[in-house]
Design a protein around this motif. Structure first.
Motif, PDB file in Angstrom:
ATOM      1  N   UNK A  68       1.099  -1.126  -0.054  1.00 50.07           N
ATOM      2  CA  UNK A  68      -0.133  -0.116  -0.040  1.00 50.07           C
ATOM      3  C   UNK A  68       0.674   1.354  -0.143  1.00 50.07           C
ATOM      4  N   UNK A  69       1.922   1.201   0.537  1.00 52.29           N
ATOM      5  CA  UNK A  69       2.742   2.306   0.874  1.00 52.29           C
ATOM      6  C   UNK A  69       3.488   2.825  -0.465  1.00 52.29           C
ATOM      7  N   UNK A  70       3.768   1.908  -1.195  1.00 48.79           N
ATOM      8  CA  UNK A  70       4.382   2.041  -2.632  1.00 48.79           C
ATOM      9  C   UNK A  70       3.292   2.050  -3.529  1.00 48.79           C
ATOM     10  N   UNK A  71       2.114   1.604  -3.363  1.00 46.41           N
ATOM     11  CA  UNK A  71       1.181   1.560  -4.449  1.00 46.41           C
ATOM     12  C   UNK A  71       1.141   0.354  -5.513  1.00 46.41           C
ATOM     13  N   UNK A  72       2.057  -0.768  -5.051  1.00 45.39           N
ATOM     14  CA  UNK A  72       2.095  -1.682  -5.878  1.00 45.39           C
ATOM     15  C   UNK A  72       1.189  -2.980  -5.595  1.00 45.39           C
ATOM     16  N   UNK A  73       0.567  -3.339  -6.611  1.00 42.46           N
ATOM     17  CA  UNK A  73      -0.150  -4.618  -6.639  1.00 42.46           C
ATOM     18  C   UNK A  73       0.680  -5.421  -7.722  1.00 42.46           C
ATOM     19  N   UNK A  74       0.970  -6.776  -7.160  1.00 40.67           N
ATOM     20  CA  UNK A  74       1.785  -7.724  -7.716  1.00 40.67           C
ATOM     21  C   UNK A  74       1.124  -9.149  -7.662  1.00 40.67           C
ATOM     22  N   UNK A  75       1.214  -9.824  -8.916  1.00 43.31           N
ATOM     23  CA  UNK A  75       0.514 -11.004  -8.784  1.00 43.31           C
ATOM     24  C   UNK A  75       1.134 -12.169  -9.755  1.00 43.31           C
ATOM     25  N   UNK A 134       9.592 -11.142 -10.817  1.00 37.75           N
ATOM     26  CA  UNK A 134       8.522 -10.138 -10.914  1.00 37.75           C
ATOM     27  C   UNK A 134       8.402  -8.972  -9.909  1.00 37.75           C
ATOM     28  N   UNK A 135       8.448  -9.414  -8.667  1.00 38.69           N
ATOM     29  CA  UNK A 135       8.063  -8.343  -7.805  1.00 38.69           C
ATOM     30  C   UNK A 135       9.183  -7.241  -7.650  1.00 38.69           C
ATOM     31  N   UNK A 136      10.553  -7.884  -7.823  1.00 35.43           N
ATOM     32  CA  UNK A 136      11.711  -6.885  -8.036  1.00 35.43           C
ATOM     33  C   UNK A 136      11.556  -5.895  -9.099  1.00 35.43           C
ATOM     34  N   UNK A 137      11.113  -6.571 -10.154  1.00 34.40           N
ATOM     35  CA  UNK A 137      11.045  -5.685 -11.585  1.00 34.40           C
ATOM     36  C   UNK A 137       9.993  -4.841 -11.045  1.00 34.40           C
ATOM     37  N   UNK A 138       8.979  -4.930 -10.481  1.00 37.37           N
ATOM     38  CA  UNK A 138       7.777  -3.664  -9.953  1.00 37.37           C
ATOM     39  C   UNK A 138       8.387  -2.959  -9.006  1.00 37.37           C
ATOM     40  N   UNK A 139       8.822  -3.118  -8.075  1.00 35.00           N
ATOM     41  CA  UNK A 139       9.752  -2.357  -6.922  1.00 35.00           C
ATOM     42  C   UNK A 139      10.775  -1.682  -7.666  1.00 35.00           C
ATOM     43  N   UNK A 140      11.558  -1.869  -8.694  1.00 36.50           N
ATOM     44  CA  UNK A 140      12.451  -1.134  -9.403  1.00 36.50           C
ATOM     45  C   UNK A 140      11.766  -0.086 -10.199  1.00 36.50           C
ATOM     46  N   UNK A 141      10.970  -0.586 -10.856  1.00 35.28           N
ATOM     47  CA  UNK A 141       9.895   0.318 -11.928  1.00 35.28           C
ATOM     48  C   UNK A 141       9.518   1.407 -10.815  1.00 35.28           C
ATOM     49  N   UNK A 142       8.916   1.142  -9.818  1.00 36.69           N
ATOM     50  CA  UNK A 142       8.411   2.081  -8.972  1.00 36.69           C
ATOM     51  C   UNK A 142       9.361   3.043  -8.523  1.00 36.69           C
ATOM     52  N   UNK A 143      10.613   2.672  -8.213  1.00 40.39           N
ATOM     53  CA  UNK A 143      11.724   3.541  -7.988  1.00 40.39           C
ATOM     54  C   UNK A 143      12.073   4.507  -9.177  1.00 40.39           C
ATOM     55  N   UNK A 144      12.052   4.058 -10.118  1.00 44.71           N
ATOM     56  CA  UNK A 144      12.490   4.748 -11.436  1.00 44.71           C
ATOM     57  C   UNK A 144      11.470   5.635 -11.428  1.00 44.71           C
ATOM     58  N   UNK A 145      10.023   5.621 -11.387  1.00 45.74           N
ATOM     59  CA  UNK A 145       9.265   6.723 -11.635  1.00 45.74           C
ATOM     60  C   UNK A 145       9.500   7.647 -10.491  1.00 45.74           C
TER      61      UNK A 145
END
Length: 376
Positions: free
Chosen positions: A286-293, A356-367
């Motif tokens: 929730x804090x980073x706004x990431x949904x991963x599945x 996959x979750x690492x990819x989403x976390x890294x993408x969020x940091x890039x934003x």
């Protein structure tokens, strides 16, 4: 004598003036701790013109100062006649900078890595892809039919080639002919990261899109708009325009939605991902706004990963029987931006839930840590 002096001074000054107008240097700074690979960077065209005012848009190249090789680029119009941005695709290490030279020359023929189009021959589909993944949204002709669906569909790929046209022409895209297939089920859900109003604790789905417009179409970015006619969202009349961009090299789309409705009160919306009956791996942040599945594996078809990243504060996230959901709020006629997309383990790049979750976390940091671009 005076005329000779004037001509002499002009001769001295002319080379300096010419040099100032025949080249621009772009410096891209990565201050984050993340390497960026296959990243598409946007450079404002007005800034390019301020340093290189007489650039010939048909005869210029972008050169990597380190490798001396041409860099793929695209002139982005975003639906306008005038050029809006220069897009370049680069790799850049963490905590480093990269210089590019914009100068006169014959550009190479760059591989087209993104594509989007209206598909009238398949019940008004609108489909889009890049060199990693493909998607589609459903149109007017599919409404109220047995195959109708509300959310975004995923077409998995294991090739960097563009495959949409070939798959539609073959009309057999539910079987893998060596480059991937469509085995993703959407149904009456938000599918792979669509958004809808959430009124009186209920998702208020729109009809399918009724109008479309392509704003740009490759080679590095394709952008289009889908317009949804007004619908009754729990007693609120709402219209929507969704502007979707896909960049070369990315697993995720950038999605900008504008909802129109009466009143000044904020409206709750949800972004959702369909959940399968068999167990998968779910990550909610929730804090980073990431949904991963990370979906359960479907026999020989492999495993699809789906994810969404919200850029506005998340009110709550939860898992229902059918969907994984994140709730946020919007205001009338104000854009809301989020990112959503997918990956496939058989493509060989992202092969387990952690990756996959690492990819989403890294993408969020890039934003949150954008590259810094300067030009002179």
């Amino acid at each position: 004598m005076k005329i000779f002096k004037i001509l002499f001074l002009l001769a001295l000054s002319l080379p300096l003036f010419t040099n100032a107008q025949t080249k621009a240097t772009v410096t891209i700074q990565n201050n984050s701790a993340l390497d960026r690979k296959e990243t598409v960077v946007s450079i404002k065209w007005a800034t390019v013109l301020s340093s290189y005012s007489n650039i010939d848009t048909l005869n210029f190249v972008v050169i990597n100062a380190n490798t001396k090789k041409q860099v793929p680029y695209q002139l982005e119009h975003h639906g306008n006649f005038a050029i809006q941005n220069l897009l370049v695709q680069i790799d850049i290490k963490a905590k480093s900078s990269l210089n590019l030279f914009i100068q006169k020359g014959k550009p190479e023929t760059f591989t087209v890595k993104t594509y989007a189009r209206y598909v009238p021959e398949r019940l008004d589909d609108f489909a889009w892809e890049n060199d990693k993944i493909a998607f589609r949204a459903y149109g007017k002709a599919l409404e109220k039919t047995e195959g109708d669906a509300y959310g975004f569909d995923v077409w998995v790929k294991r090739t960097n080639k563009l495959v949409l046209n070939e798959r539609y022409k073959r009309n057999d895209y539910h079987l893998d002919h060596g480059d991937g297939l469509d085995y993703y089920h959407v149904g009456y859900t938000l599918g792979a990261g669509n958004m809808a109003p959430f009124v009186k604790d209920t998702i208020r789905y729109s009809g399918n899109y009724h109008q479309w417009k392509v704003l740009d179409n490759g080679p590095l970015r394709s952008t289009f708009q889908l317009t949804f006619d007004a619908w009754n969202a729990g007693g609120i009349k709402i219209k929507a325009v969704k502007t979707i961009s896909i960049d070369a090299g990315s697993q995720l789309n950038r999605i900008e939605n504008v909802y129109s409705f009466d009143g000044n009160n904020p409206l709750e919306v949800v972004v959702g991902i369909i959940r399968r009956e068999k167990p998968g791996v779910i990550a909610l942040n929730e804090q980073q706004g990431i949904l991963g599945y990370w979906e359960p594996t479907f026999d020989n078809d492999g495993t699809t990963a789906v994810g969404s990243i919200l850029t506005t504060p998340v009110n709550s996230m939860w898992i229902s029987k059918e969907q994984i959901l994140a709730k946020t709020t919007i205001k009338a006629n104000e854009p809301i931006v989020y990112y959503s997309g997918a990956a496939w383990d058989k493509a060989g790049k992202i092969t387990n839930a952690k990756q996959w979750f690492d990819y989403l976390n890294n993408f969020q940091q890039q934003i949150n840590h954008q590259l810094i671009v300067n030009i002179k």
